[in-house]
Design a protein around this motif. Structure first.
Motif, PDB file in Angstrom:
ATOM      1  N   SER A   1      13.107   1.472  -8.200  1.00  0.00           N
ATOM      2  CA  SER A   1      12.398   2.568  -7.527  1.00  0.00           C
ATOM      3  C   SER A   1      13.287   3.804  -7.424  1.00  0.00           C
ATOM      4  O   SER A   1      12.823   4.939  -7.595  1.00  0.00           O
ATOM      5  CB  SER A   1      11.954   2.118  -6.131  1.00  0.00           C
ATOM      6  OG  SER A   1      11.056   1.045  -6.218  1.00  0.00           O
ATOM      7  N   PHE A   2      14.562   3.586  -7.146  1.00  0.00           N
ATOM      8  CA  PHE A   2      15.538   4.682  -7.100  1.00  0.00           C
ATOM      9  C   PHE A   2      15.602   5.415  -8.440  1.00  0.00           C
ATOM     10  O   PHE A   2      15.660   6.650  -8.493  1.00  0.00           O
ATOM     11  CB  PHE A   2      16.908   4.107  -6.732  1.00  0.00           C
ATOM     12  CG  PHE A   2      18.041   5.086  -6.815  1.00  0.00           C
ATOM     13  CD1 PHE A   2      18.328   5.938  -5.761  1.00  0.00           C
ATOM     14  CD2 PHE A   2      18.823   5.164  -7.959  1.00  0.00           C
ATOM     15  CE1 PHE A   2      19.375   6.845  -5.838  1.00  0.00           C
ATOM     16  CE2 PHE A   2      19.872   6.064  -8.053  1.00  0.00           C
ATOM     17  CZ  PHE A   2      20.149   6.907  -6.988  1.00  0.00           C
ATOM     18  N   LEU A   3      15.580   4.655  -9.531  1.00  0.00           N
ATOM     19  CA  LEU A   3      15.671   5.251 -10.862  1.00  0.00           C
ATOM     20  C   LEU A   3      14.379   5.941 -11.284  1.00  0.00           C
ATOM     21  O   LEU A   3      14.405   6.940 -12.006  1.00  0.00           O
ATOM     22  CB  LEU A   3      16.037   4.175 -11.893  1.00  0.00           C
ATOM     23  CG  LEU A   3      17.425   3.535 -11.740  1.00  0.00           C
ATOM     24  CD1 LEU A   3      17.589   2.390 -12.735  1.00  0.00           C
ATOM     25  CD2 LEU A   3      18.522   4.567 -11.936  1.00  0.00           C
ATOM     26  N   LEU A   4      13.254   5.431 -10.838  1.00  0.00           N
ATOM     27  CA  LEU A   4      11.965   5.961 -11.281  1.00  0.00           C
ATOM     28  C   LEU A   4      11.522   7.209 -10.537  1.00  0.00           C
ATOM     29  O   LEU A   4      10.957   8.127 -11.142  1.00  0.00           O
ATOM     30  CB  LEU A   4      10.880   4.883 -11.129  1.00  0.00           C
ATOM     31  CG  LEU A   4      10.920   3.705 -12.098  1.00  0.00           C
ATOM     32  CD1 LEU A   4       9.893   2.648 -11.696  1.00  0.00           C
ATOM     33  CD2 LEU A   4      10.655   4.172 -13.535  1.00  0.00           C
ATOM     34  N   VAL A   5      11.751   7.268  -9.237  1.00  0.00           N
ATOM     35  CA  VAL A   5      11.204   8.355  -8.414  1.00  0.00           C
ATOM     36  C   VAL A   5      12.280   9.401  -8.137  1.00  0.00           C
ATOM     37  O   VAL A   5      13.270   9.131  -7.444  1.00  0.00           O
ATOM     38  CB  VAL A   5      10.646   7.803  -7.085  1.00  0.00           C
ATOM     39  CG1 VAL A   5      10.105   8.946  -6.230  1.00  0.00           C
ATOM     40  CG2 VAL A   5       9.555   6.768  -7.361  1.00  0.00           C
TER      41      VAL A   5
ATOM     42  N   GLY B   1       0.808  -1.213   0.000  1.00  0.00           N
ATOM     43  CA  GLY B   1       0.000   0.000   0.000  1.00  0.00           C
ATOM     44  C   GLY B   1       0.839   1.259   0.000  1.00  0.00           C
ATOM     45  O   GLY B   1       0.520   2.237  -0.687  1.00  0.00           O
ATOM     46  N   VAL B   2       1.920   1.242   0.772  1.00  0.00           N
ATOM     47  CA  VAL B   2       2.817   2.404   0.843  1.00  0.00           C
ATOM     48  C   VAL B   2       3.455   2.670  -0.517  1.00  0.00           C
ATOM     49  O   VAL B   2       3.458   3.807  -1.017  1.00  0.00           O
ATOM     50  CB  VAL B   2       3.910   2.179   1.905  1.00  0.00           C
ATOM     51  CG1 VAL B   2       4.926   3.318   1.879  1.00  0.00           C
ATOM     52  CG2 VAL B   2       3.292   2.050   3.284  1.00  0.00           C
ATOM     53  N   VAL B   3       3.995   1.626  -1.123  1.00  0.00           N
ATOM     54  CA  VAL B   3       4.671   1.772  -2.414  1.00  0.00           C
ATOM     55  C   VAL B   3       3.672   2.198  -3.484  1.00  0.00           C
ATOM     56  O   VAL B   3       3.959   3.061  -4.327  1.00  0.00           O
ATOM     57  CB  VAL B   3       5.367   0.456  -2.807  1.00  0.00           C
ATOM     58  CG1 VAL B   3       5.987   0.563  -4.198  1.00  0.00           C
ATOM     59  CG2 VAL B   3       6.431   0.092  -1.769  1.00  0.00           C
ATOM     60  N   GLU B   4       2.503   1.610  -3.448  1.00  0.00           N
ATOM     61  CA  GLU B   4       1.457   1.955  -4.401  1.00  0.00           C
ATOM     62  C   GLU B   4       1.118   3.443  -4.324  1.00  0.00           C
ATOM     63  O   GLU B   4       1.011   4.132  -5.357  1.00  0.00           O
ATOM     64  CB  GLU B   4       0.224   1.100  -4.092  1.00  0.00           C
ATOM     65  CG  GLU B   4      -0.884   1.185  -5.102  1.00  0.00           C
ATOM     66  CD  GLU B   4      -2.035   0.247  -4.769  1.00  0.00           C
ATOM     67  OE1 GLU B   4      -3.126   0.459  -5.324  1.00  0.00           O
ATOM     68  OE2 GLU B   4      -1.847  -0.676  -3.945  1.00  0.00           O
ATOM     69  N   ARG B   5       0.959   3.963  -3.117  1.00  0.00           N
ATOM     70  CA  ARG B   5       0.610   5.384  -2.944  1.00  0.00           C
ATOM     71  C   ARG B   5       1.734   6.304  -3.412  1.00  0.00           C
ATOM     72  O   ARG B   5       1.471   7.363  -3.991  1.00  0.00           O
ATOM     73  CB  ARG B   5       0.259   5.658  -1.481  1.00  0.00           C
ATOM     74  CG  ARG B   5      -1.087   5.099  -1.058  1.00  0.00           C
ATOM     75  CD  ARG B   5      -1.515   5.638   0.305  1.00  0.00           C
ATOM     76  NE  ARG B   5      -0.633   5.181   1.371  1.00  0.00           N
ATOM     77  CZ  ARG B   5      -0.795   4.054   2.039  1.00  0.00           C
ATOM     78  NH1 ARG B   5      -1.795   3.235   1.724  1.00  0.00           N
ATOM     79  NH2 ARG B   5       0.024   3.721   3.015  1.00  0.00           N
TER      80      ARG B   5
ATOM     81  N   PHE C   1       3.170   9.841 -10.135  1.00  0.00           N
ATOM     82  CA  PHE C   1       2.931   9.618 -11.567  1.00  0.00           C
ATOM     83  C   PHE C   1       1.464   9.610 -11.959  1.00  0.00           C
ATOM     84  O   PHE C   1       1.158   9.415 -13.134  1.00  0.00           O
ATOM     85  CB  PHE C   1       3.564   8.273 -11.991  1.00  0.00           C
ATOM     86  CG  PHE C   1       5.046   8.204 -11.783  1.00  0.00           C
ATOM     87  CD1 PHE C   1       5.925   8.770 -12.698  1.00  0.00           C
ATOM     88  CD2 PHE C   1       5.576   7.586 -10.653  1.00  0.00           C
ATOM     89  CE1 PHE C   1       7.288   8.710 -12.507  1.00  0.00           C
ATOM     90  CE2 PHE C   1       6.947   7.515 -10.457  1.00  0.00           C
ATOM     91  CZ  PHE C   1       7.804   8.084 -11.381  1.00  0.00           C
ATOM     92  N   GLY C   2       0.573   9.813 -11.016  1.00  0.00           N
ATOM     93  CA  GLY C   2      -0.842   9.740 -11.338  1.00  0.00           C
ATOM     94  C   GLY C   2      -1.359   8.315 -11.182  1.00  0.00           C
ATOM     95  O   GLY C   2      -0.601   7.362 -11.015  1.00  0.00           O
ATOM     96  N   TYR C   3      -2.696   8.181 -11.258  1.00  0.00           N
ATOM     97  CA  TYR C   3      -3.326   6.905 -10.951  1.00  0.00           C
ATOM     98  C   TYR C   3      -2.906   5.783 -11.900  1.00  0.00           C
ATOM     99  O   TYR C   3      -2.366   4.749 -11.466  1.00  0.00           O
ATOM    100  CB  TYR C   3      -4.845   7.069 -10.983  1.00  0.00           C
ATOM    101  CG  TYR C   3      -5.607   5.811 -10.649  1.00  0.00           C
ATOM    102  CD1 TYR C   3      -5.720   5.374  -9.336  1.00  0.00           C
ATOM    103  CD2 TYR C   3      -6.206   5.056 -11.653  1.00  0.00           C
ATOM    104  CE1 TYR C   3      -6.408   4.210  -9.030  1.00  0.00           C
ATOM    105  CE2 TYR C   3      -6.903   3.892 -11.355  1.00  0.00           C
ATOM    106  CZ  TYR C   3      -6.997   3.470 -10.045  1.00  0.00           C
ATOM    107  OH  TYR C   3      -7.672   2.318  -9.746  1.00  0.00           O
ATOM    108  N   GLU C   4      -3.135   5.973 -13.197  1.00  0.00           N
ATOM    109  CA  GLU C   4      -2.896   4.890 -14.152  1.00  0.00           C
ATOM    110  C   GLU C   4      -1.412   4.561 -14.285  1.00  0.00           C
ATOM    111  O   GLU C   4      -1.010   3.392 -14.250  1.00  0.00           O
ATOM    112  CB  GLU C   4      -3.495   5.242 -15.517  1.00  0.00           C
ATOM    113  CG  GLU C   4      -5.023   5.302 -15.496  1.00  0.00           C
ATOM    114  CD  GLU C   4      -5.595   5.607 -16.855  1.00  0.00           C
ATOM    115  OE1 GLU C   4      -4.808   5.848 -17.803  1.00  0.00           O
ATOM    116  OE2 GLU C   4      -6.839   5.602 -16.988  1.00  0.00           O
ATOM    117  N   MET C   5      -0.570   5.580 -14.452  1.00  0.00           N
ATOM    118  CA  MET C   5       0.863   5.335 -14.577  1.00  0.00           C
ATOM    119  C   MET C   5       1.430   4.803 -13.262  1.00  0.00           C
ATOM    120  O   MET C   5       2.332   3.953 -13.261  1.00  0.00           O
ATOM    121  CB  MET C   5       1.596   6.607 -14.989  1.00  0.00           C
ATOM    122  CG  MET C   5       3.105   6.416 -15.200  1.00  0.00           C
ATOM    123  SD  MET C   5       3.504   5.168 -16.464  1.00  0.00           S
ATOM    124  CE  MET C   5       2.954   6.023 -17.944  1.00  0.00           C
ATOM    125  N   GLY C   6       0.896   5.280 -12.143  1.00  0.00           N
ATOM    126  CA  GLY C   6       1.348   4.790 -10.845  1.00  0.00           C
ATOM    127  C   GLY C   6       1.105   3.302 -10.689  1.00  0.00           C
ATOM    128  O   GLY C   6       1.965   2.557 -10.203  1.00  0.00           O
TER     129      GLY C   6
END
Length: 207
Positions: free
Chosen positions: A186-190, A69-73, A79-84
């Motif tokens: 995750s490091f590369l994306l966020v 849930g944490v990672v999802e949020r 990135f927004g709902y769909e891209m997230g």
């Protein structure tokens, strides 16, 4: 309904169904020999929705529930709902696949080797969560608690050691590579995730 909850329900349902349908279990389990000889590449994914027993299923899904849930949020807020959701699934399913690549390379000529479980995918999500919140406490056996970044380091050391030792029936290699995959991707994306990780650890004090 969150994608984490959907994954938990889907994985639990498939695992329970497969326990009484051995033909499905045999077709979906990770069998490197069949992947190599019959090009059954789908097993990299289908095996992640199977579990050996209730204990295996419970601990994987419980870990996914607490960290997913944490990672999802985080991904949705960045990135927004769909891209997230898409990127969250990339972490989960990507971790599932990448975690089994070293196992495949090692056992692709071993007709007797089989593996199953979502541990690689769950490890990817756990370490994504550790990147975002390294000071959040993680408890072992409900009373041994420590900051996530310390748990993560110990987890990697233990998984690597056990993978080299090749002891027991647990695929520790999948735990190790799934964790590395989740953290690095995750490091590369966020943006700013790495800096935030370092700053939080710098501010940590044991007392």
């Amino acid at each position: 309904m969150s994608i984490t909850l959907i994954l938990i329900i889907l994985t639990s349902g498939i695992s329970i169904y497969a326990w009484s349908h051995p033909n499905l279990l045999d077709r979906w389990i990770f069998h490197p020999f069949s992947v190599n000889k019959k090009n059954q590449w789908y097993r990299f994914v289908t095996s992640g929705f199977l579990h050996a027993d209730w204990t295996h299923l419970f601990f994987n899904m419980l870990s996914l529930y607490f960290f997913g849930g944490v990672v999802e949020r985080v991904f949705m807020s960045n990135f927004g709902y769909e891209m997230g959701i898409a990127l969250y699934l990339l972490i989960y399913l990507g971790g599932m696949i990448v975690a089994d690549v070293p196992t495949y390379m090692k056992h692709k000529k071993d007709v007797d080797y089989r593996a199953l479980g979502a541990s690689g995918a769950v490890s990817a999500v756990i370490f994504s969560g550790i990147l975002f919140n390294p000071l959040n406490s993680i408890c072992l056996f409900a009373f041994i608690c420590m900051p996530g970044f310390i748990f993560g380091l110990l987890y990697l050391i233990y998984s690597y050691y056990e993978a080299q030792r090749m002891g027991g029936a647990i695929n520790h290699s999948a735990h190790f590579y799934g964790a590395i995959f989740g953290f690095v991707l995750s490091f590369l994306l966020v943006d700013g995730a790495g800096l935030n990780f370092i700053e939080q650890i710098r501010g940590w004090r044991i007392f």
